[in-house]
Scaffold this motif. Structure first.
Motif, PDB file in Angstrom:
ATOM      1  N   LEU A 131       0.831  -1.198   0.000  1.00 14.27           N
ATOM      2  CA  LEU A 131       0.000   0.000   0.000  1.00 14.27           C
ATOM      3  C   LEU A 131       0.868   1.252   0.000  1.00 14.27           C
ATOM      4  CD1 LEU A 131      -2.795   1.273   0.102  1.00 14.27           C
ATOM      5  CD2 LEU A 131      -2.719   1.054   2.599  1.00 14.27           C
ATOM      6  N   ALA A 132       1.925   1.250   0.800  1.00 20.80           N
ATOM      7  CA  ALA A 132       2.835   2.399   0.826  1.00 20.80           C
ATOM      8  C   ALA A 132       3.503   2.584  -0.537  1.00 20.80           C
ATOM      9  CB  ALA A 132       3.881   2.208   1.916  1.00 20.80           C
ATOM     10  N   ALA A 133       3.892   1.475  -1.168  1.00 14.57           N
ATOM     11  CA  ALA A 133       4.494   1.564  -2.498  1.00 14.57           C
ATOM     12  C   ALA A 133       3.497   2.142  -3.504  1.00 14.57           C
ATOM     13  CB  ALA A 133       4.974   0.190  -2.939  1.00 14.57           C
ATOM     14  N   TYR A 134       2.222   1.813  -3.333  1.00 14.86           N
ATOM     15  CA  TYR A 134       1.189   2.378  -4.208  1.00 14.86           C
ATOM     16  C   TYR A 134       1.146   3.902  -4.080  1.00 14.86           C
ATOM     17  CZ  TYR A 134      -3.400   4.147  -5.458  1.00 14.86           C
ATOM     18  OH  TYR A 134      -4.414   4.908  -5.963  1.00 14.86           O
ATOM     19  N   TYR A 135       1.131   4.409  -2.850  1.00  9.73           N
ATOM     20  CA  TYR A 135       1.094   5.861  -2.669  1.00  9.73           C
ATOM     21  C   TYR A 135       2.297   6.537  -3.323  1.00  9.73           C
ATOM     22  CZ  TYR A 135      -2.687   5.410   0.760  1.00  9.73           C
ATOM     23  OH  TYR A 135      -3.878   5.158   1.375  1.00  9.73           O
ATOM     24  N   ARG A 136       3.453   5.880  -3.253  1.00  2.08           N
ATOM     25  CA  ARG A 136       4.654   6.470  -3.846  1.00  2.08           C
ATOM     26  C   ARG A 136       4.682   6.314  -5.360  1.00  2.08           C
ATOM     27  NH1 ARG A 136       6.776   4.349   1.133  1.00  2.08           N
ATOM     28  NH2 ARG A 136       7.363   2.375   0.128  1.00  2.08           N
ATOM     29  N   SER A 137       3.777   5.468  -5.909  1.00  2.00           N
ATOM     30  CA  SER A 137       3.756   5.235  -7.356  1.00  2.00           C
ATOM     31  C   SER A 137       2.864   6.215  -8.106  1.00  2.00           C
ATOM     32  CB  SER A 137       3.267   3.812  -7.652  1.00  2.00           C
ATOM     33  OG  SER A 137       1.856   3.701  -7.507  1.00  2.00           O
ATOM     34  N   VAL A 138       2.022   6.950  -7.383  1.00  3.58           N
ATOM     35  CA  VAL A 138       1.135   7.907  -8.045  1.00  3.58           C
ATOM     36  C   VAL A 138       1.683   9.314  -7.867  1.00  3.58           C
ATOM     37  CG1 VAL A 138      -0.852   6.387  -7.724  1.00  3.58           C
ATOM     38  CG2 VAL A 138      -0.391   8.172  -6.026  1.00  3.58           C
ATOM     39  N   ASP A 139       1.290  10.196  -8.761  1.00  8.76           N
ATOM     40  CA  ASP A 139       1.781  11.572  -8.706  1.00  8.76           C
ATOM     41  C   ASP A 139       0.934  12.458  -7.798  1.00  8.76           C
ATOM     42  OD1 ASP A 139       3.945  11.237 -10.619  1.00  8.76           O
ATOM     43  OD2 ASP A 139       2.368  11.012 -12.122  1.00  8.76           O
ATOM     44  N   ILE A 140      -0.351  12.133  -7.698  1.00  5.02           N
ATOM     45  CA  ILE A 140      -1.296  12.909  -6.892  1.00  5.02           C
ATOM     46  C   ILE A 140      -2.297  11.926  -6.306  1.00  5.02           C
ATOM     47  CG2 ILE A 140      -3.062  14.728  -6.908  1.00  5.02           C
ATOM     48  CD1 ILE A 140      -1.644  15.742  -9.529  1.00  5.02           C
ATOM     49  N   LEU A 141      -2.658  12.103  -5.049  1.00 10.83           N
ATOM     50  CA  LEU A 141      -3.678  11.256  -4.410  1.00 10.83           C
ATOM     51  C   LEU A 141      -4.910  12.109  -4.156  1.00 10.83           C
ATOM     52  CD1 LEU A 141      -5.139  10.080  -1.627  1.00 10.83           C
ATOM     53  CD2 LEU A 141      -4.347   8.447  -3.349  1.00 10.83           C
TER      54      LEU A 141
END
Length: 368
Positions: free
Chosen positions: A260-270
């Motif tokens: 999940l943390a890797a997902y947040y770091r994989s997107v440019d904007i949440l």
């Protein structure tokens, strides 16, 4: 001190995650912590180092689970709360602290005979508002029970400032849910939007509940992609409207906090444009901010105009405009906002949160 947490079952929601992590932190700090849970409940979805004690409808604690019995809260409410009350009567007096954590568990905690144990109620949401979203007599009954639960003689601790003295809640202090800052750590480089043809990946946590605002992210993305196909949408866990698809869509299913943390770091904007209980804690906002990802939200803790991009509720156009603003923000200004976001999440570490609870537990007077 010894701590007991009565629950109906080990759920999948954020509240269950908070309890599992708190219990582990207290146990590690030398305060043995146990869950008291219905015998039919499955094992914890969120791992915990705490002990697990089980009750049946007669209150038998630590007995074997009934063979072939499947847990379902629907239709079992009477047996669950009768068994919890009887289980608390049996073992509650051997603990120093008993922590209710839901409006319905507050009742057996309040009326059980548990000797000198101090009784607390961790208010993780204003539950009457949630029950009000569903029509029908059952929701009406649950709404009233939850409203009345805040009047019980339990020491209340809210999980965000908006619930301090909110409606019938009588909490005088608040302690937020925690975060593993070693897992949800800041990305090595911040998002860059300098190349006009490079993809801009918008992230959101897909949720089926209308109050979570997933549809407003989808509508904002459709608007942006129609303007410029560089915009993409990466949705965690799916839960999209039935039949909706898009060539710029990617669905990922993170398993565990590391992914999940890797997902947040994989997107440019949440984007997290929920529509209810603004000012409360919201894990996607907290986790994305900790991960160094710009956040567009309707205003969940700890987002502010200085560290995030705030938009009105139910306003897809505003979400799209905020995303465009993030993309157009000069790098130095963006870096400053991300620095402020990183600083804002530090008080949410599990170490700090668990210690805040222990201080509240120790300071409370013993029951008369």
């Amino acid at each position: 001190m010894r701590i007991l947490i009565p629950i109906t079952n080990f759920g999948h929601g954020g509240g269950a995650r908070v309890l599992s992590r708190l219990a582990s932190a207290w146990t590690a700090a030398g305060h043995p912590t146990d869950f008291l849970v219905d015998a039919r409940s499955p094992l914890p979805y969120f791992p915990t180092d705490a002990g697990i004690r089980r009750f049946d409808s007669n209150g038998l604690v630590d007995g074997p689970p009934p063979e072939g019995a499947a847990f379902a809260s629907s239709g079992n409410a009477l047996s669950i709360y009768r068994g919890m009350h009887r289980g608390l009567n049996a073992i509650g007096g051997s603990y120093d602290v008993i922590l209710a954590n839901h409006s319905l568990t507050a009742w057996p905690v309040r009326f059980a005979s548990t000797g000198a144990a101090r009784k607390f109620y961790y208010v993780q949401a204003y539950e009457p508002e949630m029950f009000q979203l569903d029509p029908g007599w059952k929701s009406a009954v649950l709404r009233h029970f939850s409203e009345w639960s805040y009047r019980l003689a339990l020491t209340q601790i809210a999980n965000s400032p908006i619930y301090v003295d909110h409606a019938s809640i009588r909490a005088r202090t608040w302690i937020p849910p925690g975060l593993d800052v070693s897992v949800f750590h800041r990305r090595s480089t911040m998002p860059s939007f300098r190349q006009d043809d490079s993809p801009v990946v918008i992230g959101t946590i897909g949720r089926s509940e209308a109050t979570k605002g997933t549809i407003h992210v989808i509508e904002a993305f459709e608007r942006l992609h129609a303007m410029n196909p560089r915009f993409r949408l990466r949705v965690a866990f799916g839960n999209l409207p039935e039949g909706w698809s898009h060539p710029g869509l990617e669905v990922v299913v993170p398993r565990g906090d590391d992914q999940l943390a890797a997902y947040y770091r994989s997107v440019d904007i949440l984007a997290a444009p929920g529509t209810v209980q603004l000012g409360a804690c919201h894990y996607p906002v907290l986790e994305a901010m900790a991960s160094g990802t710009p956040v567009v939200t309707t205003g969940y803790l700890p987002a502010s105009p200085e560290n995030s991009w705030l938009v009105p509720v139910r306003d897809s156009e505003a979400v799209a405009k905020a995303i465009l603003d993030v993309v157009a923000t000069p790098e130095a200004v963006l870096a400053r906002r991300l620095d402020l976001a990183h600083a804002a999440v530090q008080r949410f570490s599990w170490e700090q949160v668990s210690q805040d609870f222990l201080q509240q537990f120790a300071a409370a007077p013993a029951p008369r």
